[in-house]
Design a protein around this motif. Sequence first.
Motif, mmCIF file in Angstrom:
data_model
loop_
_atom_site.group_PDB
_atom_site.id
_atom_site.type_symbol
_atom_site.label_atom_id
_atom_site.label_comp_id
_atom_site.label_asym_id
_atom_site.label_seq_id
_atom_site.Cartn_x
_atom_site.Cartn_y
_atom_site.Cartn_z
ATOM 1 N N UNK A 1 -0.165 -1.929 -3.734
ATOM 2 C CA UNK A 1 0.147 -0.747 -2.911
ATOM 3 C C UNK A 1 1.258 -1.057 -1.917
ATOM 4 N N UNK A 2 1.226 -2.255 -1.332
ATOM 5 C CA UNK A 2 2.253 -2.643 -0.348
ATOM 6 C C UNK A 2 3.631 -2.674 -1.014
ATOM 7 N N UNK A 3 3.701 -3.312 -2.187
ATOM 8 C CA UNK A 3 4.982 -3.448 -2.897
ATOM 9 C C UNK A 3 5.512 -2.063 -3.277
ATOM 10 N N UNK A 4 4.632 -1.241 -3.831
ATOM 11 C CA UNK A 4 5.055 0.103 -4.274
ATOM 12 C C UNK A 4 5.518 0.958 -3.086
ATOM 13 N N UNK A 5 4.709 0.978 -2.036
ATOM 14 C CA UNK A 5 5.044 1.822 -0.882
ATOM 15 C C UNK A 5 6.267 1.286 -0.135
ATOM 16 N N UNK A 6 6.560 -0.022 -0.298
ATOM 17 C CA UNK A 6 7.754 -0.601 0.341
ATOM 18 C C UNK A 6 8.986 -0.442 -0.558
ATOM 19 N N UNK B 1 -7.512 -7.842 -2.919
ATOM 20 C CA UNK B 1 -6.219 -8.255 -2.345
ATOM 21 C C UNK B 1 -5.086 -7.877 -3.300
ATOM 22 N N UNK B 2 -5.353 -8.006 -4.601
ATOM 23 C CA UNK B 2 -4.352 -7.688 -5.617
ATOM 24 C C UNK B 2 -3.950 -6.205 -5.535
ATOM 25 N N UNK B 3 -4.950 -5.313 -5.483
ATOM 26 C CA UNK B 3 -4.643 -3.875 -5.407
ATOM 27 C C UNK B 3 -3.944 -3.546 -4.087
#
Length: 302
Positions: free
Chosen positions: A234-239, A228-230
């Motif tokens: 990825x969600x934060x970076x891609x957003x 879930x952490x990874x």
Amino acid sequence: MKVLVTGAAGMLGTDVCKVMASRGHLVTASARANGEGEIRPGFLPLDITDTAACREQIRALCPDAILHCAAWTNVDGAERDLEGAYRGNALGAWNVASAAAAVGAIMVYVSTDFVFDGEKGTPYTEFDRVNPLGAYGASKEAGEQLVRQTLPHRHIIARTSWLFGIHGKNFVTTIQRLAQKLPEVPVVSDQVGCPTFTPDLAGKLADLLEAPLLPGTYHISNAGHCSWFAFAQAIVKKSELKTPVVPITGAEYAEKFNSPTRRPAFSPLRPLALEMRGMNDLRPWEDALDRYLVTLADNPSR
Ligand SMILES: NC(=O)c1ccc[n+]([C@@H]2O[C@H](COP(=O)([O-])OP(=O)(O)OC[C@H]3O[C@@H](n4cnc5c(N)ncnc54)[C@H](OP(=O)(O)O)[C@@H]3O)[C@@H](O)[C@H]2O)c1
């Protein structure tokens, strides 16, 4: 093909209806009354826990296939109301399977990685032994058994995991919201699974219904796995957000959010049945996440 979709107002059910209609199938979308007891406009009213209603509606419609997306999906709620979870996930599946048997329909039952205990250490195939840790997983597994017994030659059990899609609240939107609100976002790092984009799953369910029927259990998730952490990173970076994501343990999460559920530590699903049939072409979860974020940006009201 004439198809009935249960739980058609839910996150997966909405995409299943869209995908099946886009492939030229005749779709009837069913849903139970909303929280205020009102019939949802545009949906065939159907509460899957009502045995007589399932029998009557399905006999009247006489579908070739039923895509059963309705379920009790509140994982923590299942621990607090075991009977409610079994009513939704076992009785509901039993009602639909029995009504499907009466008209000769194929039934697709959507199940979960929570049927496994997460102890194996490598991805689970369809041939691994189930051992749910909690009430939600146990009730979903009971539904699997009832579907197999009631429709031995006309079922597809589709186990999937960590769903995200445009038509429901999910982990991606939760992380985006928290990253905009908090100085840092704590996320569980010791649970690993396969994130799965609902249109990709819906497409594979359609593929299976359109192929020669080999009844049985199929694992369907996007390719690859992560914690879930990874996934949150990825969600934060891609957003294009800058908020740090900090790792916490599942035990810390359970205490912080008062969650009574034991969750599998490592539950990636290997799609061995699809691999053997030459039908395993689901994209990596990272690519599916990219696609989802583009879809979200195109639908800002979601
Ligand atoms: N979300 C995940 O990460 C995940 C992972 C693995 C497997 N799954 C499985 O995937 C399937 C779809 O899940 P989802 O994420 O799309 O969940 P969802 O958005 O919660 O959709 C479930 C739908 O079922 C409906 N429903 C519940 N009880 C019903 C009843 N008695 N009669 C008729 N409809 C009923 C709900 O209606 P209301 O709106 O009225 O509540 C809701 O529309 C489920 O079988 C779930 O177990 C989900």
